[in-house]
Design a protein around this motif. Structure first.
Motif, PDB file in Angstrom:
ATOM      1  N   PRO A  70      -3.630   4.780   8.868  1.00  0.00           N
ATOM      2  CA  PRO A  70      -2.843   4.969   9.864  1.00  0.00           C
ATOM      3  C   PRO A  70      -1.916   3.669   9.993  1.00  0.00           C
ATOM      4  CG  PRO A  70      -4.956   5.311  10.672  1.00  0.00           C
ATOM      5  CD  PRO A  70      -5.262   4.895   9.137  1.00  0.00           C
ATOM      6  N   LEU A  71      -0.472   3.985  10.304  1.00  0.00           N
ATOM      7  CA  LEU A  71       0.482   2.881  10.319  1.00  0.00           C
ATOM      8  C   LEU A  71       0.073   1.914  11.661  1.00  0.00           C
ATOM      9  CD1 LEU A  71       3.772   4.441   9.419  1.00  0.00           C
ATOM     10  CD2 LEU A  71       2.044   3.252   8.022  1.00  0.00           C
TER      11      LEU A  71
ATOM     12  N   ILE B 169       0.859  -1.107   0.075  1.00  0.00           N
ATOM     13  CA  ILE B 169       0.249   0.091  -0.041  1.00  0.00           C
ATOM     14  C   ILE B 169       0.791   1.316   0.093  1.00  0.00           C
ATOM     15  CG2 ILE B 169      -1.926  -1.028   1.149  1.00  0.00           C
ATOM     16  CD1 ILE B 169      -1.287   0.141   3.715  1.00  0.00           C
ATOM     17  N   PRO B 170       0.406   2.310  -0.440  1.00  0.00           N
ATOM     18  CA  PRO B 170       1.065   3.619  -0.562  1.00  0.00           C
ATOM     19  C   PRO B 170       1.557   4.045   0.802  1.00  0.00           C
ATOM     20  CG  PRO B 170      -0.924   3.907  -1.630  1.00  0.00           C
ATOM     21  CD  PRO B 170      -1.047   2.613  -1.003  1.00  0.00           C
TER      22      PRO B 170
ATOM     23  N   CYS C 147       3.097 -10.200   4.433  1.00  0.00           N
ATOM     24  CA  CYS C 147       3.933  -9.501   4.275  1.00  0.00           C
ATOM     25  C   CYS C 147       3.538  -8.225   3.953  1.00  0.00           C
ATOM     26  CB  CYS C 147       5.038 -10.175   3.044  1.00  0.00           C
ATOM     27  SG  CYS C 147       6.385  -9.070   2.438  1.00  0.00           S
ATOM     28  N   LEU C 148       3.959  -7.098   4.222  1.00  0.00           N
ATOM     29  CA  LEU C 148       3.462  -5.918   3.818  1.00  0.00           C
ATOM     30  C   LEU C 148       4.722  -5.056   3.111  1.00  0.00           C
ATOM     31  CD1 LEU C 148       1.343  -4.725   6.943  1.00  0.00           C
ATOM     32  CD2 LEU C 148       0.630  -5.584   4.811  1.00  0.00           C
ATOM     33  N   GLY C 149       5.861  -5.800   2.889  1.00  0.00           N
ATOM     34  CA  GLY C 149       6.982  -5.305   2.134  1.00  0.00           C
ATOM     35  C   GLY C 149       7.790  -4.317   2.730  1.00  0.00           C
TER      36      GLY C 149
ATOM     37  N   ALA D 144      -2.985  -8.039   9.576  1.00  0.00           N
ATOM     38  CA  ALA D 144      -2.531  -8.368   8.617  1.00  0.00           C
ATOM     39  C   ALA D 144      -0.951  -8.904   8.910  1.00  0.00           C
ATOM     40  CB  ALA D 144      -1.975  -7.544   7.336  1.00  0.00           C
ATOM     41  N   ARG D 145      -0.251  -8.154   9.938  1.00  0.00           N
ATOM     42  CA  ARG D 145       1.088  -8.626  10.357  1.00  0.00           C
ATOM     43  C   ARG D 145       0.628  -9.999  11.324  1.00  0.00           C
ATOM     44  NH1 ARG D 145       4.561  -4.850   8.665  1.00  0.00           N
ATOM     45  NH2 ARG D 145       4.088  -2.649   9.017  1.00  0.00           N
ATOM     46  N   GLY D 146      -0.124  -9.978  11.983  1.00  0.00           N
ATOM     47  CA  GLY D 146      -0.758 -11.010  12.892  1.00  0.00           C
ATOM     48  C   GLY D 146      -0.751 -12.274  12.188  1.00  0.00           C
TER      49      GLY D 146
END
Ligand code: F6P
Length: 365
Positions: free
Chosen positions: A342-343, A199-200, A357-359, A351-353
């Protein structure tokens, strides 16, 4: 005295627009006996005085329809192409507003529409806005009309891509819309169980992405679904730069699709992992067709409240969604403020849980 209200839809269309027009129109006419005029094709119709009088007949049967019965455009009042020139047509709009003896003008749209509506507010018009965009990037509101439908469409696409990616042992890169924010990509990626979501808001490292794909392969899963927001960017643009030809494709000259960023990313991942890749660009499919029940409910709630606001003379505000309620948010507080993910948003944590992978991190599992 009978009030007169004008309504227009501007910017990209979004499922639920007709539901909003219907709710505003039915409540304004039925509850309050107002006259309601629709302007065709966004601010362009207001300049050219192309109108449709809304009544019980033409407001009927549109609740479930996608698109907008009024038509839309991305034209800006202060920079409108007219006869080969670009002209400021704001004064013409003000004139037409008064010609129709309007008490209020309702602008239904996203970020760009809000900027344009605010300019008209500054010219003294009574403006109310309704938040609409599949991107969900408007500040001041919990959500926007059309986002839920687009989210569902993108999620279904991921579901369907899973079986073909799995069968062919491929990487499938799915590009979803969202302009400069990642709400659609993140939401659909989490809901659809994507292996990578870009994501951006989180610039990515190609190496982390390819590592996570290789790690899956080593674990026996030799396919991966990568969901890429059209506005996603690598930390180092050179890493995937020179391998495809540049294309001006986005509304703002960015390159969200076609031979752009997503294609180059797919080629790069193919080279780095040895897995065959395919790209699916969902494009305008995400904006088409019938709105979900959620979007119909949201649009009906907000459209109804808008009629109440006109009745009360509450102008210069957006009718924002706040929980199960609505709230009047002053336009001056939201114009120009984009709502990014928001981060620390729960969707990112989710997603992390589950190991997506968020890159931005080396894959550990
Ligand atoms: O703002 C809605 C949106 O669908 C964005 O997600 C996308 O970047 C853009 O509109 C596409 O615009 P157009 O329909 O003008 O090509």
């Amino acid at each position: 005295m009978t009030k007169a209200v004008g309504v227009l839809t501007a910017g990209g269309d979004s499922p639920g627009l007709n539901a909003a027009i219907r709710a505003l129109g039915k409540a304004a006419i039925g509850k309050y006996g107002m006259n309601v005029i629709g302007f065709r094709d966004g601010f362009r119709g207001l300049v050219e005085n192309r109108i449709i009088r809304l009544n019980r007949d033409n407001l009927s049967g549109i609740l479930t329809m996608g698109g907008t019965m009024l038509g839309t455009s991305r034209e800006k009042p202060h920079r409108m192409p007219v006869g080969g020139k670009t002209l400021d047509m704001t004064d013409v709009i003000v004139e037409n507003y008064h010609k129709h003896h309007l008490d209020a003008l309702v602008c239904i749209g996203g970020g760009g529409t809000h900027k344009n509506a605010f300019r008209l507010l500054e010219k003294g018009l009574n403006i109310i806005t309704l938040p609409k965009t599949i991107d969900n990037d408007l500040a001041g509101t919990d959500t926007t009309i059309g986002f839920d439908t687009a989210l569902g469409i993108a999620t279904e696409a991921i579901d369907r891509l899973h079986s073909t990616a799995h069968s062919h042992h491929r990487i499938i890169v799915l590009e979803v819309m969202g302009h400069n924010t990642g709400w659609l990509a993140l939401g659909s990626g989490v809901a659809g169980g994507a292996d990578v979501i870009l994501i951006p808001e989180i610039p990515y490292e190609v190496g982390y992405v390819s590592d996570s794909i290789l790690r899956r392969s080593r674990g026996g899963k030799n396919f991966s679904i990568i969901v890429v927001a059209e506005g996603a960017q690598p930390r180092d643009p050179d890493e995937i730069a020179a391998k495809g030809k540049k294309q001006q494709n986005g509304r703002d000259g960015s390159e969200p699709s076609g031979d752009g960023h997503t294609m180059r990313l797919a080629r790069e991942l193919e080279e780095r992992t040895g897995l065959e890749s395919r790209v699916t660009i969902l494009g305008h499919l995400q904006r088409g067709g019938a709105p979900t029940a959620y979007d119909r409910l949201l649009a009906t709630r907000i459209g109804n409240a808008c009629a109440d606001f006109v009745r009360e003379g509450q102008y210069g505000v957006m009718v924002a969604a706040r929980g199960e309620d609505v709230e009047a948010v002053p336009l001056k507080d939201i114009v120009g403020n984009r709502k990014s993910v928001p981060l620390d948003h729960p969707w990112i944590q989710s997603a992390r849980g589950v190991g997506t992978c968020l890159g931005d991190e080396k894959a550990e599992r």
